[in-house]
Design a protein around this motif. Structure first.
Motif, mmCIF file in Angstrom:
data_model
loop_
_atom_site.group_PDB
_atom_site.id
_atom_site.type_symbol
_atom_site.label_atom_id
_atom_site.label_comp_id
_atom_site.label_asym_id
_atom_site.label_seq_id
_atom_site.Cartn_x
_atom_site.Cartn_y
_atom_site.Cartn_z
ATOM 1 N N LYS A 23 0.838 -1.204 0.000
ATOM 2 C CA LYS A 23 0.000 0.000 0.000
ATOM 3 C C LYS A 23 0.873 1.254 0.000
ATOM 4 O O LYS A 23 0.630 2.215 -0.732
ATOM 5 C CB LYS A 23 -0.916 -0.001 1.224
ATOM 6 N N GLU A 24 1.928 1.224 0.786
ATOM 7 C CA GLU A 24 2.754 2.444 0.920
ATOM 8 C C GLU A 24 3.651 2.693 -0.290
ATOM 9 O O GLU A 24 4.257 3.735 -0.397
ATOM 10 C CB GLU A 24 3.592 2.380 2.197
ATOM 11 N N HIS A 25 3.717 1.737 -1.207
ATOM 12 C CA HIS A 25 4.564 1.922 -2.388
ATOM 13 C C HIS A 25 3.773 2.281 -3.638
ATOM 14 O O HIS A 25 4.236 2.076 -4.754
ATOM 15 C CB HIS A 25 5.367 0.651 -2.664
ATOM 16 N N SER A 26 2.586 2.783 -3.454
ATOM 17 C CA SER A 26 1.735 3.041 -4.605
ATOM 18 C C SER A 26 2.313 4.131 -5.508
ATOM 19 O O SER A 26 2.775 5.159 -5.029
ATOM 20 C CB SER A 26 0.354 3.478 -4.131
ATOM 21 N N PRO A 27 2.284 3.907 -6.817
ATOM 22 C CA PRO A 27 2.723 4.971 -7.731
ATOM 23 C C PRO A 27 1.632 6.014 -7.962
ATOM 24 O O PRO A 27 1.818 6.930 -8.752
ATOM 25 C CB PRO A 27 3.050 4.208 -9.018
ATOM 26 N N PHE A 28 0.496 5.889 -7.274
ATOM 27 C CA PHE A 28 -0.621 6.831 -7.443
ATOM 28 C C PHE A 28 -0.812 7.671 -6.179
ATOM 29 O O PHE A 28 -0.389 7.269 -5.097
ATOM 30 C CB PHE A 28 -1.909 6.057 -7.763
ATOM 31 N N PRO A 29 -1.470 8.840 -6.312
ATOM 32 C CA PRO A 29 -1.672 9.694 -5.138
ATOM 33 C C PRO A 29 -2.430 8.944 -4.029
ATOM 34 O O PRO A 29 -3.314 8.133 -4.314
ATOM 35 C CB PRO A 29 -2.516 10.854 -5.681
ATOM 36 N N LYS A 30 -2.063 9.267 -2.793
ATOM 37 C CA LYS A 30 -2.630 8.584 -1.632
ATOM 38 C C LYS A 30 -4.151 8.664 -1.597
ATOM 39 O O LYS A 30 -4.830 7.684 -1.293
ATOM 40 C CB LYS A 30 -2.061 9.226 -0.361
ATOM 41 N N ASP A 31 -4.681 9.863 -1.918
ATOM 42 C CA ASP A 31 -6.146 9.992 -1.788
ATOM 43 C C ASP A 31 -6.880 9.163 -2.842
ATOM 44 O O ASP A 31 -7.990 8.707 -2.614
ATOM 45 C CB ASP A 31 -6.571 11.469 -1.833
ATOM 46 N N HIS A 32 -6.239 8.907 -3.964
ATOM 47 C CA HIS A 32 -6.856 8.013 -4.959
ATOM 48 C C HIS A 32 -6.963 6.599 -4.396
ATOM 49 O O HIS A 32 -7.976 5.931 -4.556
ATOM 50 C CB HIS A 32 -6.033 7.990 -6.247
ATOM 51 N N ILE A 33 -5.889 6.191 -3.731
ATOM 52 C CA ILE A 33 -5.878 4.837 -3.150
ATOM 53 C C ILE A 33 -6.960 4.737 -2.066
ATOM 54 O O ILE A 33 -7.704 3.758 -2.003
ATOM 55 C CB ILE A 33 -4.471 4.510 -2.575
ATOM 56 N N GLU A 34 -7.090 5.785 -1.249
ATOM 57 C CA GLU A 34 -8.120 5.775 -0.188
ATOM 58 C C GLU A 34 -9.517 5.674 -0.800
ATOM 59 O O GLU A 34 -10.374 4.963 -0.297
ATOM 60 C CB GLU A 34 -7.997 7.027 0.690
ATOM 61 N N ARG A 35 -9.719 6.397 -1.892
ATOM 62 C CA ARG A 35 -11.031 6.330 -2.556
ATOM 63 C C ARG A 35 -11.314 4.919 -3.050
ATOM 64 O O ARG A 35 -12.396 4.392 -2.882
ATOM 65 C CB ARG A 35 -11.061 7.276 -3.758
ATOM 66 N N VAL A 36 -10.299 4.329 -3.679
ATOM 67 C CA VAL A 36 -10.481 2.985 -4.230
ATOM 68 C C VAL A 36 -10.768 1.996 -3.099
ATOM 69 O O VAL A 36 -11.585 1.090 -3.242
ATOM 70 C CB VAL A 36 -9.222 2.583 -5.037
ATOM 71 N N ILE A 37 -10.120 2.198 -1.962
ATOM 72 C CA ILE A 37 -10.356 1.314 -0.818
ATOM 73 C C ILE A 37 -11.815 1.475 -0.346
ATOM 74 O O ILE A 37 -12.497 0.499 -0.065
ATOM 75 C CB ILE A 37 -9.350 1.609 0.319
ATOM 76 N N GLU A 38 -12.294 2.719 -0.342
ATOM 77 C CA GLU A 38 -13.666 2.944 0.086
ATOM 78 C C GLU A 38 -14.662 2.300 -0.882
ATOM 79 O O GLU A 38 -15.737 1.856 -0.490
ATOM 80 C CB GLU A 38 -13.951 4.442 0.215
ATOM 81 N N TYR A 39 -14.294 2.244 -2.128
ATOM 82 C CA TYR A 39 -15.141 1.594 -3.132
ATOM 83 C C TYR A 39 -15.035 0.065 -3.083
ATOM 84 O O TYR A 39 -15.635 -0.624 -3.885
ATOM 85 C CB TYR A 39 -14.755 2.071 -4.538
ATOM 86 N N ASP A 40 -14.224 -0.435 -2.163
ATOM 87 C CA ASP A 40 -14.002 -1.887 -2.040
ATOM 88 C C ASP A 40 -13.417 -2.513 -3.302
ATOM 89 O O ASP A 40 -13.743 -3.631 -3.653
ATOM 90 C CB ASP A 40 -15.309 -2.627 -1.684
ATOM 91 N N TYR A 41 -12.571 -1.771 -3.973
ATOM 92 C CA TYR A 41 -11.935 -2.327 -5.166
ATOM 93 C C TYR A 41 -10.626 -3.055 -4.820
ATOM 94 O O TYR A 41 -9.995 -3.628 -5.687
ATOM 95 C CB TYR A 41 -11.630 -1.218 -6.183
ATOM 96 N N PHE A 42 -10.232 -2.950 -3.567
ATOM 97 C CA PHE A 42 -9.026 -3.666 -3.138
ATOM 98 C C PHE A 42 -9.388 -4.697 -2.080
ATOM 99 O O PHE A 42 -10.169 -4.415 -1.165
ATOM 100 C CB PHE A 42 -8.002 -2.714 -2.503
ATOM 101 N N HIS A 43 -8.791 -5.868 -2.220
ATOM 102 C CA HIS A 43 -8.809 -6.818 -1.131
ATOM 103 C C HIS A 43 -7.486 -6.566 -0.399
ATOM 104 O O HIS A 43 -6.425 -6.563 -1.024
ATOM 105 C CB HIS A 43 -8.877 -8.230 -1.722
#
Ligand SMILES: [Zn+2]
Ligand SMILES: [Zn+2]
Length: 352
Positions: A23-43
């Motif tokens: 999670k901490e090595h994402s090449p994308f902005p942090k808030d994008h990752i948080e949004r995707v997590i909220e959408y349940d697109y990540f296990h």
């Protein structure tokens, strides 16, 4: 939901599909990752699992000696990290690993093959056998001597798989092989997005339906590929490293076939595949068979050279080659010996 109406950037989906990523090595902005997590697109799974025994969930290392306990500044507790895959970024007990379960990337079914070469009869047969195995989702062993045109043999199978909308990986233990294969596949499949993955590889855009990767890089994938091809299947370190072999299995989908390609199949591979899905090419593309080495002793050659003489047996052999006008190679175990032998050998050449 905080981010209702938010549109998922396709680049994010294209990157994450099939990957298992820190999670901490994402090449994308942090808030994008948080949004995707909220959408349940990540296990999201833990980096190191403790039960029933210690296991790194990225590289699947289970060797208790390859884990180290440390005082973690992040979770402020005693944390355990995996030494085995450390070079790809530390996975520890408090690490979160992301696995994509969101919308699927768009796969193309148009992958024109631009290759105008011709197969010999043997190559044609092997290429057809591999293709049949891929169609039947059956793993296959291709044993072919160096120079048999192994890469080209894969083109029909890769072409078929891509046009079925499947995702294909060609993995090899060696970075130099990835670098050598990449331009050849790019030329053969000019409309296909191909990524070459190895340590220090540049970032590449889009969803790659064809991935060329070192076996090490497969630690970062999980159930990603519909067809897995392992080139140089008997090369170091893959052949001795069980975790790399597990990485190949983990990176492909459960029922996806593996094609093993090698010039020197191990007994284990032969035993597994010889009687069912096996192709063998003993000849190179120019149709000359590979010479089978024969042992001939040459005792005390070092002493003989040092006395300023070519061993009689070697002298005779060299003369035969020269008479028949055959190219030949003499290999010496030491440079110093070669320096003594070279002028002596040259003196024979002068007579022909
Ligand atoms: Zn690991
Ligand atoms: Zn920690």
């Amino acid at each position: 939901m905080k981010y209702r109406g938010w549109i998922l950037p396709p680049a994010l989906r294209d990157f994450y599909e099939g990957r298992i990523w820190l999670k901490e090595h994402s090449p994308f902005p942090k808030d994008h990752i948080e949004r995707v997590i909220e959408y349940d697109y990540f296990h999201i799974i833990e980096g190191i699992q403790k039960e029933p025994h210690l296991k790194c969930n990225r590289c699947h290392n289970q060797d208790p000696w390859q884990f180290t306990m440390f005082d973690c500044s992040k979770c402020e507790q005693s944390c355990i990290y995996c030494r085995h895959c450390l070079q790809m970024g530390r996975v520890s007990s408090c690490t979160e690993l992301l696995i994509w379960i969101g919308p699927r990337a768009i796969r193309s079914r148009k992958h024109p093959l631009k290759w105008a070469g011709q197969f010999t009869v043997l190559q044609q047969r092997a290429a057809k056998e591999i293709l049949e195995s891929i169609k039947a989702k059956r793993s296959h062993l291709l044993a072919a001597v160096c120079g048999a045109g192994k890469t080209e043999l894969l083109f029909p199978s890769v072409h078929y798989a891509l046009e079925q909308g499947l995702r294909v990986c060609i993995a090899t233990p060696r970075t130099d092989v990835v670098l050598e294969l990449f331009p050849r596949f790019q030329t053969a499949f000019p409309s296909t997005i191909i990524h070459a993955l190895y340590g220090e590889a540049p970032k590449q855009q889009g969803y790659a339906q064809l991935v060329l990767a070192t076996t090490h890089q497969l630690y970062r994938f999980e159930q990603a590929f519909d067809v897995m091809i392992v080139d140089e299947a008997d090369a170091f370190p893959y052949i001795i490293d069980e975790t790399l072999q597990r990485a190949v299995k983990k990176a492909k989908k459960k029922d996806s076939p593996i094609v093993f390609v090698t010039a020197t199949p191990s007994q284990k591979l032969l035993h597994q595949y010889r009687n069912n899905s096996y192709s063998f090419i003993p000849k190179r593309y120019h149709n000359y068979p590979l010479p089978v080495p024969r042992f001939c002793s040459l005792w005390s050659y070092e002493k003989c050279f040092k006395r300023g003489k070519i061993p009689a047996k070697l002298k005779q052999w060299t003369e035969e080659r020269l008479v028949q006008n055959e190219p030949f190679l003499i290999f010496f175990p030491k440079v110093e010996l070669m320096k003594i032998a070279a002028p002596l050998q040259n003196s024979i050449h002068k007579n022909y």
